[in-house]
Enzyme design. Structure first.
Site, PDB file in Angstrom:
ATOM      1  N   HIS A   1       0.817  -1.220   0.000  1.00 18.45           N
ATOM      2  CA  HIS A   1       0.000   0.000   0.000  1.00 18.45           C
ATOM      3  C   HIS A   1       0.849   1.267   0.000  1.00 18.45           C
ATOM      4  O   HIS A   1       0.319   2.361  -0.225  1.00 18.45           O
ATOM      5  CB  HIS A   1      -0.962  -0.021   1.184  1.00 18.45           C
TER       6      HIS A   1
ATOM      7  N   GLU B   1      -5.334 -11.745   7.856  1.00 13.75           N
ATOM      8  CA  GLU B   1      -6.140 -10.520   7.868  1.00 13.75           C
ATOM      9  C   GLU B   1      -7.521 -10.725   7.270  1.00 13.75           C
ATOM     10  O   GLU B   1      -8.133  -9.779   6.778  1.00 13.75           O
ATOM     11  CB  GLU B   1      -5.391  -9.353   7.205  1.00 13.75           C
TER      12      GLU B   1
ATOM     13  N   ASP C   1      -7.971  -4.894   7.277  1.00  7.86           N
ATOM     14  CA  ASP C   1      -8.555  -5.891   6.383  1.00  7.86           C
ATOM     15  C   ASP C   1      -9.368  -6.909   7.182  1.00  7.86           C
ATOM     16  O   ASP C   1     -10.414  -7.377   6.714  1.00  7.86           O
ATOM     17  CB  ASP C   1      -7.462  -6.587   5.567  1.00  7.86           C
TER      18      ASP C   1
HETATM   19  C1  3PY Z   1      -4.363  -4.029   7.577  1.00  3.71           C
HETATM   20  O1  3PY Z   1      -4.708  -3.490   8.634  1.00  3.71           O
HETATM   21  O2  3PY Z   1      -5.129  -4.662   6.845  1.00  3.71           O
HETATM   22  C2  3PY Z   1      -2.984  -3.912   7.138  1.00  3.71           C
HETATM   23  O3  3PY Z   1      -2.602  -4.539   6.178  1.00  3.71           O
HETATM   24  C3  3PY Z   1      -2.096  -3.001   7.920  1.00  3.71           C
HETATM   25  O4  3PY Z   1      -0.955  -2.670   7.263  1.00  3.71           O
HETATM   26 MG    MG Z   2      -4.083  -5.377   4.995  1.00  3.85          MG
END
Ligand code: 3PY
Ligand code: MG
Length: 247
Positions: A43, A144, A170
């Site tokens: 990102h 995530e 996520d």
């Molecule tokens: C998330 O919170 O999804 C991340 O990938 C943090 O970098």
């Molecule tokens: Mg993420």
């Protein structure tokens, strides 16, 4: 200290997170005293050429670096490692099979399928070898999503997974919540992660959106704690300064 030493010395570590392309901000972050620096090519706005100079800048400060690769893709994992990253953070790893693929890309045969060509990684390392690289490279898989967390026991059982690194935003989206929401169920599920990791000798890491969240997740047992990015810190400091001068 190497990244592995920093992460396994029994103390919690706090990492700096770089999303701004360019070696100078990376050097400033490394000089700020973080235990490790992550160069975020998922990102963050950082391409390969900038990642390379950022790895060099972080090395000048003697700080270990890790690259968050754009996806669970062997090409980007191997390019980051050949460029000298001490480890990789691999996004969206949703099963034991996907974790095994990430680990395999980080290790030379017979442990994995990394291809030989440690162009910068071997620079100045007289005894660089496949065995040394396999022992030292850190493979952090990002858990995530709800399906990934449901399979956490299987993921941490994959040989060679060094870190389970949580992406709270996520994960919140995967639960049906807003990315930055602070729902009790989201918190409860993430508080359970460090014990499962400890039971399998795996490090628990997490991205922390604020100093308060960093303290919370540290108390919950996470030991690889990523601070807010340099962009967030810069914006917050600028906004706070403007608030003071304008009131
Ligand atoms: C998330 O919170 O999804 C991340 O990938 C943090 O970098
Ligand atoms: Mg993420």
């Amino acid at each position: 200290m190497t990244l592995r030493e920093v992460l396994t010395n029994g103390k919690a570590s706090v990492g700096g997170w770089c999303v701004v392309p360019g070696s100078f901000t990376a050097e400033v972050m490394a000089r700020a005293g973080f235990d490790w620096i992550c160069i975020d090519t998922q990102h963050g706005l950082i391409g390969y050429d900038q990642m390379l100079t950022m790895l060099q800048a972080v090395a000048v400060a003697g700080t270990p670096s890790v690259v968050r690769v754009p996806w669970n893709d062997p090409a980007s994992i191997m390019k980051a490692l050949d460029a000298g990253a001490a480890g990789v953070i691999v996004p969206m790893v949703n099963s034991a099979a996907e974790a095994a693929a990430a680990v395999g890309a980080c290790r030379y045969p017979p442990a994995g399928y990394r291809s030989w060509g440690p162009t910068r990684a071997a620079l100045g390392v007289a005894d660089f070898s496949p065995e040394l690289a396999n022992r030292s490279v850190i493979c952090a898989v990002m858990v995530e999503t709800v399906p990934a967390l449901d399979q956490l026991a299987e993921i941490v059982s994959v040989p060679g997974v060094d870190v389970v690194f949580i992406g709270p935003s996520d994960f919140a989206i995967s639960m049906g919540f807003a990315p930055r929401s602070d729902e009790a169920e989201h918190r409860r599920r993430l508080e359970a992660v460090p014990q499962i990791c400890r039971d399998h000798g795996v490090i628990a890491g997490i991205a922390c959106g604020s100093a308060e969240l960093l303290a919370r997740w540290s108390q919950a047992g996470y030991t690889m704690l990523a601070a807010p990015s340099e962009m967030v810190l810069l914006r917050q400091a600028a906004a706070a300064m403007l608030k003071t001068v304008r009131q």
